[in-house]
Scaffold this active site. Structure first.
Site, PDB file in Angstrom:
ATOM      1  NE  ARG A 297      -4.435   5.939  -7.147  1.00  0.00           N
ATOM      2  CZ  ARG A 297      -5.697   5.856  -7.549  1.00  0.00           C
ATOM      3  NH1 ARG A 297      -6.533   5.021  -6.958  1.00  0.00           N
ATOM      4  NH2 ARG A 297      -6.141   6.620  -8.528  1.00  0.00           N
TER       5      ARG A 297
ATOM      6  CB  CYS B 148      -3.625   0.889 -13.842  1.00  0.00           C
ATOM      7  SG  CYS B 148      -3.829   1.051 -12.051  1.00  0.00           S
TER       8      CYS B 148
ATOM      9  CB  CYS C  82      -7.159   3.694 -10.929  1.00  0.00           C
ATOM     10  SG  CYS C  82      -5.839   4.360 -11.933  1.00  0.00           S
TER      11      CYS C  82
ATOM     12  CB  SER D 297       0.227  15.001 -13.629  1.00  0.00           C
ATOM     13  OG  SER D 297      -0.073  14.421 -12.370  1.00  0.00           O
TER      14      SER D 297
ATOM     15  CD  GLU E 262       6.944  -3.051  -4.109  1.00  0.00           C
ATOM     16  OE1 GLU E 262       6.879  -3.806  -5.098  1.00  0.00           O
ATOM     17  OE2 GLU E 262       5.991  -2.871  -3.329  1.00  0.00           O
TER      18      GLU E 262
ATOM     19  NE  ARG F 170      -4.253   9.647  -7.896  1.00  0.00           N
ATOM     20  CZ  ARG F 170      -3.815   9.417  -6.672  1.00  0.00           C
ATOM     21  NH1 ARG F 170      -4.401  10.023  -5.642  1.00  0.00           N
ATOM     22  NH2 ARG F 170      -2.805   8.604  -6.459  1.00  0.00           N
TER      23      ARG F 170
ATOM     24  CE  LYS G 233       1.228   4.824  -9.440  1.00  0.00           C
ATOM     25  NZ  LYS G 233       0.237   4.403 -10.441  1.00  0.00           N
TER      26      LYS G 233
ATOM     27  CB  CYS H 254      -4.888   0.563  -8.695  1.00  0.00           C
ATOM     28  SG  CYS H 254      -4.526   2.339  -8.773  1.00  0.00           S
TER      29      CYS H 254
ATOM     30  CE  LYS I 247       3.087   7.827 -11.570  1.00  0.00           C
ATOM     31  NZ  LYS I 247       1.836   7.156 -11.635  1.00  0.00           N
TER      32      LYS I 247
HETATM   33  C1  PBG Z   1      -2.538   4.771 -12.791  1.00  0.00           C
HETATM   34  C2  PBG Z   1      -1.501   5.830 -12.931  1.00  0.00           C
HETATM   35  C3  PBG Z   1      -1.393   7.056 -12.258  1.00  0.00           C
HETATM   36  C4  PBG Z   1      -0.322   7.736 -12.844  1.00  0.00           C
HETATM   37  C5  PBG Z   1       0.200   6.905 -13.829  1.00  0.00           C
HETATM   38  N1  PBG Z   1      -0.535   5.727 -13.847  1.00  0.00           N
HETATM   39  C6  PBG Z   1      -2.246   7.653 -11.210  1.00  0.00           C
HETATM   40  C7  PBG Z   1      -2.266   7.134  -9.854  1.00  0.00           C
HETATM   41  O1  PBG Z   1      -1.566   6.192  -9.475  1.00  0.00           O
HETATM   42  O2  PBG Z   1      -3.089   7.671  -9.109  1.00  0.00           O
HETATM   43  C8  PBG Z   1       0.148   9.119 -12.481  1.00  0.00           C
HETATM   44  C9  PBG Z   1       0.878   9.854 -13.551  1.00  0.00           C
HETATM   45  C10 PBG Z   1       1.039  11.318 -13.330  1.00  0.00           C
HETATM   46  O3  PBG Z   1       0.710  11.871 -12.258  1.00  0.00           O
HETATM   47  O4  PBG Z   1       1.511  11.977 -14.263  1.00  0.00           O
HETATM   48  N2  PBG Z   1      -2.457   4.035 -11.620  1.00  0.00           N
END
Ligand code: PBG
Length: 325
Positions: free
Chosen positions: A217, A120, A122, A274, A233, A205, A195, A130, A248
């Site tokens: 996003r 990615c 970002c 997270s 998707e 983040r 996602k 991203c 996710k």
């Molecule tokens: C990168 C990415 C993200 C996460 C995994 N890959 C952050 C986002 O999309 O903002 C989040 C993982 C997590 O919250 O544990 N794009």
């Protein structure tokens, strides 16, 4: 049916309950996420994720050895570079932080640990989006070649799986073609296929300093209300060449995991993100819940919903708990 049928018979004791248990959570299901940060000497604890750290490059070998000793089969790497710019140059720098970390880990543990890299932009763009940005627009097609370059650079470093998490249209195809053109036709792609634009990512983040500097996003990640869209998707990513697909976050999207697994039957991963981790940690620190039992229940529910693989910050603890330690 009562009294002929008594459901409680098979709940009589733990041995019987174990014999008829429908879902088995195993260490082989786990993928542990780690953050590697360029330019630090000591690991830094992530404030909203107690027990999780940003690691200096010097510590990734020991981290890999620990995961192997715990019986965790896989790691997913996130990089935090010193320099961020509009072209996300560090994402595809052959000597970037993730590329270096892959080499260190592979040199230490070889095939004993499956190394997955998050693909990615970002974490590498100064604006935290991203993709490539023009004004306040996130450009789709201009982003694809950068993602493809990033994936190839990870493959050259020696990773086992690339995991695009950007949600640009057509990125799996672009990455598959670039990998094949570079001789990596056996590189596995695990795509973050469904996602969602979720509020559960905020601790990540903070960890990766990747919050978008403007806007959000929602023009590329999915709307939380949709599930038919998730099926589209996933279908597209499979057609474009994804080997493993991901849903996710996990917990608020168990129905999506269930639908995706039932519809496609392909290896399915779920990301216990997270914010889900942070809630459990905060609740258990306050003494409101029992961490071990809650975590094992959550992970079992993700598996029961249909996930074959779970990306989770709880992996180390859960691996120990499953061993009875
Ligand atoms: C990168 C990415 C993200 C996460 C995994 N890959 C952050 C986002 O999309 O903002 C989040 C993982 C997590 O919250 O544990 N794009």
């Amino acid at each position: 049916m009562f009294p002929t049928k008594r459901m409680r018979r098979l709940r009589k004791n733990e041995k019987i309950r174990a014999m008829v248990r429908e879902t088995a959570l195993e260490k082989d299901d786990f993928i542990f996420p780690i953050f590697v940060k360029e330019g630090i000497k000591k690991k830094e604890e992530i404030e909203a994720m107690p027990g999780q750290f940003r690691l200096p490059l010097e510590e990734v070998r020991d981290e890999a050895l620990e995961l192997v000793s715990l019986g965790i089969p896989a790691v997913i790497l996130f990089g935090i570079p010193v320099r961020k710019d509009s072209a996300a140059s560090e994402a595809y720098n052959p000597h970037g932080i993730v590329q270096k970390a892959v080499r260190e880990i592979k040199d230490e543990v070889g095939d004993d640990l499956v190394v997955i890299t998050d693909v990615c932009l970002c974490e590498y763009t100064e604006h935290g989006h991203c993709g490539v940005v023009e004004g306040e627009k996130i450009l789709n097609d201009a982003t694809l070649s950068l993602l493809a370059k990033t994936a190839v650079s990870h493959a050259e470093a020696g990773c086992d799986v690339v995991a695009p998490s950007d949600m640009m249209d057509g990125r799996v195809k672009a990455i598959r073609e670039a990998l094949d053109d570079s001789g990596f036709e056996n590189m596995i792609i695990m795509s973050y296929a469904a996602k969602y634009a979720s509020s559960f990512y905020s601790p990540f983040r903070e960890a990766a300093a990747s919050a978008p500097a403007f806007g959000d996003r929602k023009s590329y990640q999915m709307d939380a209300a949709n599930v038919n869209e998730a099926l589209q998707e996933v279908s597209l990513d499979i057609q474009e060449g994804a080997d493993i697909i991901m849903v996710k976050p996990a917990l608020a999207y168990l129905d999506v995991i269930r639908r995706v697994k039932a519809e496609f039957g392909v290896p399915t991963a779920a990301y216990n993100v997270s914010g889900e981790y942070a809630l459990v940690k905060a609740g258990s620190e306050k003494g409101f819940i029992d961490e071990k039992n809650v975590v094992l229940e959550i992970l079992t529910s993700i598996k029961r919903a249909g996930a074959d693989l779970i990306l989770t910050y709880h992996a180390k603890d859960a691996a120990r708990w499953l061993e009875g330690k």
